[in-house]
Write an enzyme that holds these catalytic residues in place. Structure first.
Site, PDB file in Angstrom:
ATOM      1  N   GLU A  44     -16.095 -76.443  -3.557  1.00 22.24           N
ATOM      2  CA  GLU A  44     -16.543 -75.710  -2.364  1.00 22.24           C
ATOM      3  C   GLU A  44     -16.963 -74.335  -2.852  1.00 22.24           C
ATOM      4  O   GLU A  44     -16.121 -73.537  -3.254  1.00 22.24           O
ATOM      5  CB  GLU A  44     -15.391 -75.563  -1.355  1.00 22.24           C
ATOM      6  CG  GLU A  44     -14.802 -76.867  -0.869  1.00 22.24           C
ATOM      7  CD  GLU A  44     -15.736 -77.633   0.030  1.00 22.24           C
ATOM      8  OE1 GLU A  44     -16.733 -77.061   0.486  1.00 22.24           O
ATOM      9  OE2 GLU A  44     -15.474 -78.831   0.248  1.00 22.24           O
ATOM     10  N   CYS A  98     -16.934 -68.006   3.617  1.00 17.68           N
ATOM     11  CA  CYS A  98     -17.945 -68.909   3.054  1.00 17.68           C
ATOM     12  C   CYS A  98     -18.852 -69.430   4.154  1.00 17.68           C
ATOM     13  O   CYS A  98     -19.959 -69.872   3.889  1.00 17.68           O
ATOM     14  CB  CYS A  98     -17.254 -70.060   2.343  1.00 17.68           C
ATOM     15  SG  CYS A  98     -16.043 -70.881   3.374  1.00 17.68           S
TER      16      CYS A  98
HETATM   17  P1  NAP Z   1     -13.956 -66.916  -7.887  1.00 17.97           P
HETATM   18  O1  NAP Z   1     -14.024 -65.637  -8.606  1.00 17.97           O
HETATM   19  O2  NAP Z   1     -14.819 -68.023  -8.349  1.00 17.97           O
HETATM   20  O3  NAP Z   1     -12.421 -67.339  -7.910  1.00 17.97           O
HETATM   21  C1  NAP Z   1     -11.984 -68.471  -7.214  1.00 17.97           C
HETATM   22  C2  NAP Z   1     -10.736 -69.001  -7.850  1.00 17.97           C
HETATM   23  O4  NAP Z   1     -11.045 -69.474  -9.155  1.00 17.97           O
HETATM   24  C3  NAP Z   1      -9.626 -67.984  -8.023  1.00 17.97           C
HETATM   25  O5  NAP Z   1      -8.394 -68.606  -7.762  1.00 17.97           O
HETATM   26  C4  NAP Z   1      -9.734 -67.598  -9.490  1.00 17.97           C
HETATM   27  O6  NAP Z   1      -8.508 -67.197 -10.042  1.00 17.97           O
HETATM   28  C5  NAP Z   1     -10.144 -68.917 -10.091  1.00 17.97           C
HETATM   29  N1  NAP Z   1     -10.847 -68.784 -11.366  1.00 17.97           N
HETATM   30  C6  NAP Z   1     -11.684 -67.804 -11.758  1.00 17.97           C
HETATM   31  N2  NAP Z   1     -12.146 -68.062 -12.991  1.00 17.97           N
HETATM   32  C7  NAP Z   1     -11.573 -69.228 -13.385  1.00 17.97           C
HETATM   33  C8  NAP Z   1     -11.647 -70.025 -14.557  1.00 17.97           C
HETATM   34  N3  NAP Z   1     -12.399 -69.669 -15.582  1.00 17.97           N
HETATM   35  N4  NAP Z   1     -10.913 -71.149 -14.609  1.00 17.97           N
HETATM   36  C9  NAP Z   1     -10.141 -71.533 -13.584  1.00 17.97           C
HETATM   37  N5  NAP Z   1     -10.033 -70.822 -12.444  1.00 17.97           N
HETATM   38  C10 NAP Z   1     -10.754 -69.686 -12.334  1.00 17.97           C
HETATM   39  O7  NAP Z   1     -14.290 -66.741  -6.341  1.00 17.97           O
HETATM   40  P2  NAP Z   1     -13.663 -65.681  -5.321  1.00 17.97           P
HETATM   41  O8  NAP Z   1     -14.268 -64.371  -5.652  1.00 17.97           O
HETATM   42  O9  NAP Z   1     -12.188 -65.790  -5.250  1.00 17.97           O
HETATM   43  O10 NAP Z   1     -14.204 -66.236  -3.951  1.00 17.97           O
HETATM   44  C11 NAP Z   1     -15.427 -65.885  -3.402  1.00 17.97           C
HETATM   45  C12 NAP Z   1     -16.388 -67.036  -3.450  1.00 17.97           C
HETATM   46  O11 NAP Z   1     -15.785 -68.197  -2.927  1.00 17.97           O
HETATM   47  C13 NAP Z   1     -17.604 -66.809  -2.606  1.00 17.97           C
HETATM   48  O12 NAP Z   1     -18.731 -67.117  -3.357  1.00 17.97           O
HETATM   49  C14 NAP Z   1     -17.458 -67.774  -1.459  1.00 17.97           C
HETATM   50  O13 NAP Z   1     -18.668 -68.255  -0.938  1.00 17.97           O
HETATM   51  C15 NAP Z   1     -16.672 -68.854  -2.049  1.00 17.97           C
HETATM   52  N6  NAP Z   1     -15.906 -69.544  -1.030  1.00 17.97           N
HETATM   53  C16 NAP Z   1     -16.275 -70.799  -0.688  1.00 17.97           C
HETATM   54  C17 NAP Z   1     -15.577 -71.489   0.277  1.00 17.97           C
HETATM   55  C18 NAP Z   1     -15.960 -72.884   0.655  1.00 17.97           C
HETATM   56  O14 NAP Z   1     -15.193 -73.529   1.344  1.00 17.97           O
HETATM   57  N7  NAP Z   1     -17.096 -73.368   0.234  1.00 17.97           N
HETATM   58  C19 NAP Z   1     -14.485 -70.895   0.896  1.00 17.97           C
HETATM   59  C20 NAP Z   1     -14.127 -69.612   0.530  1.00 17.97           C
HETATM   60  C21 NAP Z   1     -14.849 -68.942  -0.440  1.00 17.97           C
HETATM   61  P3  NAP Z   1      -8.123 -65.648 -10.254  1.00 17.97           P
HETATM   62  O15 NAP Z   1      -8.118 -65.040  -8.915  1.00 17.97           O
HETATM   63  O16 NAP Z   1      -6.775 -65.731 -10.870  1.00 17.97           O
HETATM   64  O17 NAP Z   1      -9.188 -65.090 -11.127  1.00 17.97           O
END
Ligand code: NAP
Length: 568
Positions: A289, A328
């Site tokens: 997602e 999102c």
């Molecule tokens: P993110 O930076 O991609 O992080 C998401 C999750 O992934 C966090 O728990 C992060 O952990 C983890 N993560 C980061 N790098 C990783 C890696 N190399 N390996 C494994 N896990 C890793 O995203 P975000 O900034 O939290 O969220 C914002 C984004 O999420 C937006 O683009 C939004 O559109 C999207 N979103 C989508 C939905 C949906 O349902 N489609 C819902 C909500 C948000 P750490 O925090 O420990 O780094």
């Protein structure tokens, strides 16, 4: 040792974990939150990890907590979930697992005020934003509880009706669904620490699959407290629900073919994870997602001041500013017939003018800050890029005067309405998700054929909304937009006053979207469970299949009342 019941009858013993217990809980209920170290719950115990990151209050920039997973034995944690949690869950029927979810929902709801306060402090939520997150969590649990209870005393499911495979009625085929025997890793985004965690948990636990849940580190306080409550309650069998406070470390290296990952986050992280050998070489399952450039499309027939118009303006203004646009499902692109551009601009400007930005601990504030310093920087940089193809028509990209905040503190951003007069599919507006209170208004000529390529240029979204009372326009636009969406909301005068906003993710309906949105599907009632099941076709004598597994074929014998399912 603590203990608790899971469906009113039995009690699971919670291992002595050194969890903080009621003293710490009450000291954190309301008032100032003391700096704390968040712990992971793995192998049935609370563990304090190293390599910690700091969690902040995004309004005041005060540090709130630290969390890290350094030193955790990830292989053992995953193995414990598979060996201990999996069999415990699979020994329960769907109805029992449904009762467990119902009890979890009630238990979390009973701690609502405390959890809302944590969301205000750590996520920068207003109280209303915080409720949206928490009530989403308890509502989804409750919806999946009902589904589980309605499935009854079964441990596996039939998938559709049986099929005759020969000329006679003897040779029979039947698909069945059984829970996979691996661990489900859940990685969540920062914006919905409660809803994100419990939405995924509800589906996997109901399916009978143990979980290892990891919230985004920056906003892990709410999820961590929920996890404490879950452990204290003893509602979930040992090994069925583990929790990582901090980085996921090398966990994915230990995933095998029966395991799965459900990820929510940015498309950049999604792309990185997709290429991991766990999925490419070992065929663990993955559900993504990710980003989304959701639209609001105003039909040619909707006049300013009409019920449908008011619904459109209300939805867009809310979706832009709720949770400071960090959803999102937020509206990023607004398409209106050219003749309604000025009226839309004016109506939205009026709504945005009512938004009071500041520290959500202050009652009068209606929009909080962005959640982290990085997020703030990303939004400002993203707006610069959008402005190459648009202009600001409301708000200031660089300046805001937040209420109740020490001078120069906090990650605040004014709501921003941008406008692009001549949109083309190549514009940044259709290619860049700016995860904040920002949306772009664009004109079109009122024809679906003109606007559809612009919508499609977003390469796939979670949810868009179409506002029209012209059934032909609705039909044509659904046909054109559906392939690019997981959900379409049809706003019309028939539902004005009772419509559910597009930003609310509903457990009964699919959540996910193609392309940029990750290509995943979560929720959607039974549809959500499929990810955690193995579908197996049984081929044999009709009498054997129906006697052992039951049948949903009309006129066939009913399902055995307490079916143990296929032997393991
Ligand atoms: P993110 O930076 O991609 O992080 C998401 C999750 O992934 C966090 O728990 C992060 O952990 C983890 N993560 C980061 N790098 C990783 C890696 N190399 N390996 C494994 N896990 C890793 O995203 P975000 O900034 O939290 O969220 C914002 C984004 O999420 C937006 O683009 C939004 O559109 C999207 N979103 C989508 C939905 C949906 O349902 N489609 C819902 C909500 C948000 P750490 O925090 O420990 O780094």
């Amino acid at each position: 040792m603590g203990g608790g019941s899971y469906h009113g009858a039995e009690r699971f013993e919670v291992p002595d974990s050194g969890n903080p217990g009621p003293a710490t809980v009450s000291s954190r209920a309301g008032g100032k939150i003391p700096m704390m170290t968040l712990r992971s719950f793995v192998l049935g115990s609370w563990v304090e990890g190293s390599h910690r990151a700091t969690l902040f209050n995004p309004s005041t920039e005060e540090p709130l907590a630290e969390a890290g997973t350094g030193g955790i034995d990830f292989a053992a944690a995953a193995d414990h979930a598979r060996r201990v949690g999996g069999p415990a869950l699979r020994s329960m029927t769907f109805a029992e697992r449904g009762e467990m979810l119902r009890a979890l929902s009630r238990m979390i709801y009973a701690h609502r005020d405390e959890l809302l306060a944590l969301g205000i402090a750590n996520v920068g939520n207003t109280r209303s934003d915080s409720k949206f997150d928490l009530d989403g969590a308890t509502g989804t649990l409750s919806s999946y509880a009902e589904l589980g209870i309605s499935l009854g005393n079964r441990k596996f499911l039939l998938d559709g009706e049986g099929i005759s495979l020969g000329r006679g009625a003897k040779l029979w085929g039947q698909h069945i669904l059984t829970p996979r025997t691996g661990v489900a890793v859940h990685i969540n985004a920062f914006n919905f620490p409660a809803w994100g965690m419990m939405e995924k948990a509800a589906v996997a636990l109901l399916a009978g699959v143990p979980i290892l849940s990891k919230p985004a580190t920056s906003t892990a306080l709410v999820a961590h407290r929920i996890m404490e409550l879950i452990v204290e309650s003893g509602l979930v069998p040992p090994g069925a629900f583990s929790f990582l406070a901090g980085s996921v470390g090398p966990l994915l290296d230990h995933l095998g073919p029966q395991d799965s990952l459900a990820f929510t986050g940015s498309s950049t992280t999604a792309a990185l994870l997709r290429s991991h050998p766990a999925f490419v070489e070992r065929a663990a399952r993955i559900n993504m997602e990710a980003d989304s450039l959701n639209c609001a499309l105003l039909g040619h027939d909707v006049e300013p001041g009409s019920e449908t118009w008011n619904l459109f303006i209300g939805d867009v203004a809310r979706e832009m500013t709720q949770k400071a646009g960090q959803k999102c499902t937020a509206v990023r692109r607004i398409y209106v017939p050219a003749g309604k551009l000025a009226a839309t601009r004016e109506a939205l400007a009026e709504r945005l003018g009512d938004v009071r930005v500041g520290n959500p601990a202050e009652n009068e504030v209606t929009m909080g800050p962005l959640t982290t310093r990085d997020q703030h920087r990303d939004v400002r940089e993203g707006v610069e890029k959008l402005l190459k193809d648009s202009r600001v028509v409301w708000g200031d990209p660089k300046k805001v005067s937040p209420i109740g905040v020490p001078e120069g503190k906090g990650f605040f951003q004014s709501p921003l309405l941008l406008e692009c007069e001549n949109p083309t599919p190549a514009d940044s507006i259709h290619n860049l998700e700016v995860f904040g209170p920002v949306a772009t208004l664009m004109p079109y000529d009122g024809r679906v054929a003109s606007v559809a390529p612009l919508v499609a240029a977003g390469t796939g979204s979670l949810v868009s909304s179409i506002y029209s009372d012209d059934l032909e326009f609705v039909g044509t636009s659904v046909a054109a937009l559906a392939p690019y969406h997981g959900r379409l909301v049809l706003g019309s005068n028939k539902i004005a006053g009772q419509s559910i906003p597009p930003g609310a993710v509903l457990p009964q309906l699919v959540h996910g979207g193609p392309g940029r949105a990750g290509g995943g599907e979560e929720l959607g009632g039974m549809r959500g469970l499929q990810f955690y099941f193995q579908r197996t076709a049984l081929q044999g004598a009709k009498v054997v299949i129906e006697k052992v597994f039951g049948s949903e074929t009309p006129g066939a014998p009913p399902l055995p009342a307490d079916n143990e399912g296929p032997a393991r």
